[in-house]
Enzyme design. Structure first.
Site, short mmCIF file in Angstrom:
data_model
loop_
_atom_site.label_atom_id
_atom_site.label_comp_id
_atom_site.label_asym_id
_atom_site.label_seq_id
_atom_site.Cartn_x
_atom_site.Cartn_y
_atom_site.Cartn_z
N ARG A 59 -32.73 -11.74 -141.05
CA ARG A 59 -32.31 -12.32 -142.33
C ARG A 59 -33.53 -12.84 -143.09
O ARG A 59 -33.72 -12.53 -144.28
CB ARG A 59 -31.32 -13.46 -142.09
CG ARG A 59 -30.95 -14.26 -143.35
CD ARG A 59 -30.14 -15.50 -142.96
NE ARG A 59 -30.88 -16.39 -142.08
CZ ARG A 59 -31.73 -17.33 -142.47
NH1 ARG A 59 -31.96 -17.52 -143.77
NH2 ARG A 59 -32.34 -18.10 -141.60
N ARG A 60 -34.35 -13.64 -142.42
CA ARG A 60 -35.53 -14.17 -143.08
C ARG A 60 -36.49 -13.05 -143.50
O ARG A 60 -37.07 -13.08 -144.58
CB ARG A 60 -36.24 -15.17 -142.16
CG ARG A 60 -35.48 -16.48 -142.01
CD ARG A 60 -36.11 -17.37 -140.96
NE ARG A 60 -35.38 -18.63 -140.81
CZ ARG A 60 -35.34 -19.34 -139.69
NH1 ARG A 60 -35.97 -18.91 -138.61
NH2 ARG A 60 -34.66 -20.47 -139.64
N SER A 86 -36.51 -13.41 -137.37
CA SER A 86 -35.16 -13.32 -137.90
C SER A 86 -35.06 -12.17 -138.91
O SER A 86 -35.82 -12.13 -139.88
CB SER A 86 -34.79 -14.64 -138.59
OG SER A 86 -33.76 -14.47 -139.53
N LYS A 122 -26.25 -21.62 -134.92
CA LYS A 122 -26.64 -20.32 -135.46
C LYS A 122 -26.99 -19.33 -134.36
O LYS A 122 -27.03 -18.12 -134.61
CB LYS A 122 -27.81 -20.46 -136.44
CG LYS A 122 -29.14 -20.81 -135.85
CD LYS A 122 -30.20 -20.93 -136.93
CE LYS A 122 -31.57 -21.29 -136.36
NZ LYS A 122 -32.11 -20.29 -135.44
N ASP A 123 -27.23 -19.82 -133.14
CA ASP A 123 -27.53 -18.93 -132.01
C ASP A 123 -26.29 -18.47 -131.26
O ASP A 123 -26.40 -17.67 -130.32
CB ASP A 123 -28.46 -19.64 -131.02
CG ASP A 123 -29.85 -19.88 -131.58
OD1 ASP A 123 -30.25 -19.14 -132.49
OD2 ASP A 123 -30.52 -20.82 -131.11
N SER A 129 -36.38 -25.83 -124.39
CA SER A 129 -37.36 -26.00 -125.46
C SER A 129 -37.30 -27.44 -125.98
O SER A 129 -36.28 -28.12 -125.85
CB SER A 129 -37.07 -25.04 -126.61
OG SER A 129 -35.92 -25.43 -127.33
N ARG A 151 -30.90 -25.44 -123.14
CA ARG A 151 -32.16 -24.74 -122.95
C ARG A 151 -33.27 -25.78 -122.80
O ARG A 151 -33.06 -26.96 -123.06
CB ARG A 151 -32.44 -23.82 -124.14
CG ARG A 151 -31.47 -22.67 -124.29
CD ARG A 151 -31.59 -22.03 -125.67
NE ARG A 151 -32.93 -21.57 -125.93
CZ ARG A 151 -33.42 -21.35 -127.16
NH1 ARG A 151 -32.67 -21.58 -128.23
NH2 ARG A 151 -34.66 -20.91 -127.32
N CYS A 207 -27.71 -10.62 -134.11
CA CYS A 207 -29.13 -10.63 -134.45
C CYS A 207 -29.57 -9.31 -135.07
O CYS A 207 -30.69 -9.18 -135.53
CB CYS A 207 -29.97 -10.90 -133.19
SG CYS A 207 -30.12 -12.66 -132.80
N ARG A 225 -42.07 -14.72 -132.29
CA ARG A 225 -41.11 -15.23 -131.32
C ARG A 225 -41.65 -16.51 -130.71
O ARG A 225 -42.82 -16.82 -130.80
CB ARG A 225 -40.86 -14.21 -130.20
CG ARG A 225 -40.00 -13.01 -130.57
CD ARG A 225 -38.54 -13.37 -130.84
NE ARG A 225 -38.00 -14.29 -129.84
CZ ARG A 225 -37.61 -13.94 -128.62
NH1 ARG A 225 -37.70 -12.69 -128.23
NH2 ARG A 225 -37.11 -14.84 -127.79
N THR A 277 -44.66 -23.12 -130.50
CA THR A 277 -45.37 -21.86 -130.31
C THR A 277 -45.67 -21.18 -131.64
O THR A 277 -46.77 -20.67 -131.87
CB THR A 277 -44.55 -20.91 -129.41
OG1 THR A 277 -44.35 -21.52 -128.13
CG2 THR A 277 -45.24 -19.56 -129.23
N ARG A 278 -44.69 -21.20 -132.53
CA ARG A 278 -44.88 -20.55 -133.84
C ARG A 278 -45.93 -21.30 -134.67
O ARG A 278 -46.73 -20.68 -135.37
CB ARG A 278 -43.55 -20.47 -134.57
CG ARG A 278 -42.52 -19.63 -133.82
CD ARG A 278 -41.22 -19.47 -134.59
NE ARG A 278 -40.13 -19.12 -133.70
CZ ARG A 278 -38.97 -18.63 -134.10
NH1 ARG A 278 -38.74 -18.43 -135.38
NH2 ARG A 278 -38.02 -18.35 -133.23
#
Length: 308
Positions: free
Chosen positions: A132-133, A130, A84-85, A12, A10, A243, A150, A155-156
């Site tokens: 889970r989070r 997430s 994890k993805d 990023s 990817r 997810c 997202r 970005t976050r």
């Protein structure tokens, strides 16, 4: 020099850091120059869809689909992923054949209004995409407002600076790989805030039967990480994890044995079940599968109703 290996990734900054780490390890292991490798950036659906949670858009496969298509078509030779993805079911003809040594698997809290989740003011906003989070945050602090976050790490962090939320949670491994570990204001304990299966590990996907590529990857494969991930991915697979499912799991080595701790938790954080198992490293996948069956039996099928 002619390119010997094309590395798909990817685009990023974190994905590129992981691809270049893979390249650097291959260069060192085989005494090859940088020119022998080409990093090929591939845009994925997960990168393009930013207006809704991945759980609503199609799940983890959105971060891998286009890269795997390029791998099957021969446009790239290996695909580098955040483990994890990765969905537990890979497309026919592909396999995860190597893992780099695992980074710190903990989650990191990045706070603006406070340094820890416990210190946030009542009703503060915490951003995370997430499930889970989100569930673990709600278990810790039911009063907090969890909002969707997202985008890539930068970005976050920008959204935090803009005041969209008072804090967010990111994988500490990603921050370290980007040289941004200093932005973390607190590290979440593995026992009370367990990570996603595969968190902190870089996985390398290849075409099944591509012997030349497999021989190159043997030199950089970390056996212990591979065993831990075999356990965690078996746990996830047996629970139909995606997810859309708040599931955590972490395997590590203690006194020569593989030790696994798993968690399933309801999206609102009010109900959870845990499991811990140990066994020989060679039984990693069996341990993960048995842990999943154990925790499912304890929780009962109704526990999953409405959110799996």
């Amino acid at each position: 020099m002619q390119t010997i290996l094309k590395i798909g990734t990817r685009g990023s900054p974190l994905a590129l850091a992981q691809a270049h780490e893979t390249q650097a390890r291959l260069m060192a292991a085989h005494g090859m120059p940088a020119e022998a490798f080409e990093v090929v950036v591939i845009s994925t659906s997960g990168d393009r869809i930013q207006d809704r949670p991945l759980s609503e858009a199609g799940g983890k496969g959105l971060f891998t689909k286009e890269i795997e298509e390029a791998l099957l078509a021969g446009a790239i030779d290996i695909a580098v992923h955040s483990s994890k993805d990765m969905p537990t079911q890979l497309p026919p003809g592909l396999e995860l054949s190597a893992f780099l040594p695992r980074e710190d698997a903990r989650d990191a809290f990045v706070g603006k209004a406070a340094k820890t989740i416990a210190e946030l003011p009542e009703g503060a906003k915490v951003g995370s995409s997430s499930l889970r989070r989100q569930a673990l945050i709600r278990r810790m602090r039911p009063d907090l407002e969890v909002v969707m976050f997202r985008g890539n790490v930068q970005t976050r962090l920008r959204k935090l600076d803009e005041g969209v939320a008072s804090g967010t949670i990111l994988a500490y491994a990603g921050l370290k790989r980007l040289g941004l570990e200093d932005v973390a204001t607190d590290l979440m304990p593995l026992d009370s805030f367990p990570p996603a299966p595969g968190q902190g590990a870089i996985g390398i996907e290849t075409r099944i039967g591509d012997r030349e590529v497999e021989k190159m990857l043997v030199a950089i494969h970390d056996v212990a990480t591979g065993q831990a991930l075999a356990c965690e991915r078996a746990f996830l697979a047996a629970l139909d994890g995606s997810c859309r499912t708040p599931i955590a799991g972490y395997a590590a080595f203690e006194a020569g044995k593989l030790s696994f701790a798993g968690l399933i938790i309801s999206p609102d954080g009010t109900q959870s079940h845990t499991v811990e198992l140990q066994g020989p490293a060679q039984d990693a996948a069996r341990i993960g599968d048995e842990a999943a069956r154990t925790v499912r039996a304890e929780a009962g099928e109704k526990f999953f109703d409405g959110w799996l």
